[in-house]
Design a protein around this motif. Structure first.
Motif, PDB file in Angstrom:
ATOM      1  N   ASP A 121      37.612  17.443  69.186  1.00 19.19           N
ATOM      2  CA  ASP A 121      36.369  16.774  69.612  1.00 19.19           C
ATOM      3  C   ASP A 121      36.633  15.263  69.583  1.00 19.19           C
ATOM      4  N   TYR A 157      30.903  11.788  77.482  1.00 20.66           N
ATOM      5  CA  TYR A 157      30.504  13.205  77.402  1.00 20.66           C
ATOM      6  C   TYR A 157      29.920  13.678  78.738  1.00 20.66           C
ATOM      7  N   SER A 209      35.521  18.414  62.646  1.00 21.80           N
ATOM      8  CA  SER A 209      34.964  18.445  64.004  1.00 21.80           C
ATOM      9  C   SER A 209      34.188  17.159  64.269  1.00 21.80           C
ATOM     10  N   GLU A 221      31.146  16.577  64.831  1.00 18.64           N
ATOM     11  CA  GLU A 221      29.796  16.336  64.299  1.00 18.64           C
ATOM     12  C   GLU A 221      29.813  15.439  63.056  1.00 18.64           C
ATOM     13  N   HIS A 222      31.021  15.252  62.471  1.00 16.35           N
ATOM     14  CA  HIS A 222      31.130  14.397  61.278  1.00 16.35           C
ATOM     15  C   HIS A 222      31.402  12.935  61.628  1.00 16.35           C
ATOM     16  N   ASP A 280      29.718   8.516  72.256  1.00 15.80           N
ATOM     17  CA  ASP A 280      29.269   9.911  72.163  1.00 15.80           C
ATOM     18  C   ASP A 280      30.490  10.786  71.879  1.00 15.80           C
ATOM     19  N   VAL A 281      30.221  12.040  71.595  1.00 11.22           N
ATOM     20  CA  VAL A 281      31.321  12.951  71.246  1.00 11.22           C
ATOM     21  C   VAL A 281      31.461  13.997  72.347  1.00 11.22           C
ATOM     22  N   PRO A 311      32.914  17.493  73.318  1.00  8.61           N
ATOM     23  CA  PRO A 311      33.460  18.666  72.621  1.00  8.61           C
ATOM     24  C   PRO A 311      34.829  19.054  73.179  1.00  8.61           C
TER      25      PRO A 311
END
Ligand SMILES: CSC[C@@H](O)[C@@H](O)C(=O)COP(=O)(O)O
Length: 357
Positions: free
Chosen positions: A253, A261, A289, A291-292, A324-325, A327
């Motif tokens: 990610d 994104y 991942s 989200e961290h 932004d991340v 995936p």
């Protein structure tokens, strides 16, 4: 002449003020850590690798002016100042990774009784000063690996059209660039038909900086507003999207400039391969991942004003995340100086020691 965001010679550090580009070319003197922190925080210098190099060199400038008799005092000063520099911007991992590596080094040097505090300082300065060349070497390798990867997945002999986002070139690194380095490499091999760069609102790194670099290098290129990416993919067959990274989690990610994104989602819809290009120092194996990853939020003024003129209705609320991340399942490959990896293959690199600079 290549663009130089960072000039460093004999303990003198200057950075190109990227807030003034492309209309003015002015260098800012960095006299120590406090100046380093401020140019990073204000984004006069930006881009994950450049942030780390300028932060560490600002410490080198300061240490060169001091004389140390006590190794412990040197160690404590280094540790405190590096941790302070990490706080200038939170998302890009490169400054934190460099700080951790340098703190480890200063601790090792402190334990070694065979040299004095001043000798310890000189060894430490050598390690910082080697960062500029190491980053350039990594970028050149990323350019080669990335160009090979893009060419090999592109059927037929037609030249390639490539889209990029934000700025990942000489201005974001010690030179050459990561994603933009790949575009540069394709162009030098005569296989690039056209580069497309997005405006990259709200800070406009694409319109101000990438467009400037592409023109400077005489690479055929077109600027798009961020909202035109889907229309471009429908109108022209792109060979690939290639972007940089501020932090890649262990599962692939990837945090990168806001808007990345949505480009990855759009690329998936249109069957366009989406690549991330970054040095291994941008991979944060401590995070399982995306989200961290802490996402920096910038002042709303960056959205509501352009060149000092208010463009947004006064009183409107704003949300301004700088990154932004994307995936991992939207990423076709991660291009590093060590080679091309599928996101799931990144973990195989965890234990491989980074070539010491
Ligand atoms: C080689 S630079 C890679 C990233 O740092 C780049 O794509 C990016 O997101 C820069 O963000 P910025 O906010 O301009 O520092």
């Amino acid at each position: 002449m290549t663009l130089k965001a960072i000039k460093y010679e004999n303990g003198k550090l200057e950075v190109l003020d990227q807030l003034l580009l492309p209309l003015q070319t002015e260098y800012v003197n960095i006299n120590g850590v406090e100046d380093g922190w401020h140019v990073i925080h204000k984004m006069q210098v930006r881009g994950a690798p450049a942030i780390a190099i300028v932060g560490c060199l600002s410490l080198a400038v300061e240490l060169r002016k001091e004389i140390f008799e006590d190794k412990k005092i040197l160690r404590q000063e280094v540790e405190g100042k590096l941790n302070y520099l990490v706080s200038a911007r939170p998302t890009a991992v490169n400054m934190k990774a460099a700080a951790d590596q340098l703190i480890e080094l200063v601790n090792e040097l402190d334990k070694n009784n065979s040299f004095t505090a001043e000798e310890m300082k000189l060894r430490f300065l050598d390690a910082i000063e080697a960062m500029l060349q190491k980053d350039l070497d990594d970028n050149l390798a990323i350019g080669r690996v990335g160009a090979d990867a893009l060419i090999s997945q592109w059927p037929g002999d037609a030249q390639l059209r490539v889209l990029t986002h934000c700025n990942t070139g000489s201005l974001a690194t010690s030179g050459y660039g990561t994603a933009l380095g790949i575009i540069r490499n394709l162009h030098s091999r005569g296989v690039l038909e056209h580069a497309y760069c997005t405006e990259t609102r709200p800070y406009n790194q694409g319109a101000r900086l990438t467009a400037y670099e592409l023109l400077h290098e005489r690479i055929p290129a077109t600027l798009l507003c961020d909202s035109m990416v889907a229309a471009l993919m429908r109108a022209r067959r792109l060979a690939a999207v290639v972007v940089g990274a501020d932090r890649v989690a262990a599962n692939g990610d990837t945090a990168n400039k806001i808007g990345t994104y949505q480009i990855a989602v759009t690329a998936k819809h249109h069957g366009v391969p989406f690549f991330v290009a970054a040095p291994m120092t941008s991979v944060d194996f401590s995070l399982p991942s995306g989200e961290h990853i802490v996402i920096e939020e910038r002042p709303e003024r960056e959205m509501t004003y352009i060149n000092g003129h208010r463009i947004a209705a006064p009183g409107i609320k704003c949300w301004n995340p700088a990154f932004d991340v994307t995936p991992a399942d939207l990423i076709s490959g991660i291009i590093t100086e060590r080679g091309l990896f599928k996101p799931a293959e990144l973990l195989s690199q965890r234990q491989v020691p980074t070539e010491s600079s």
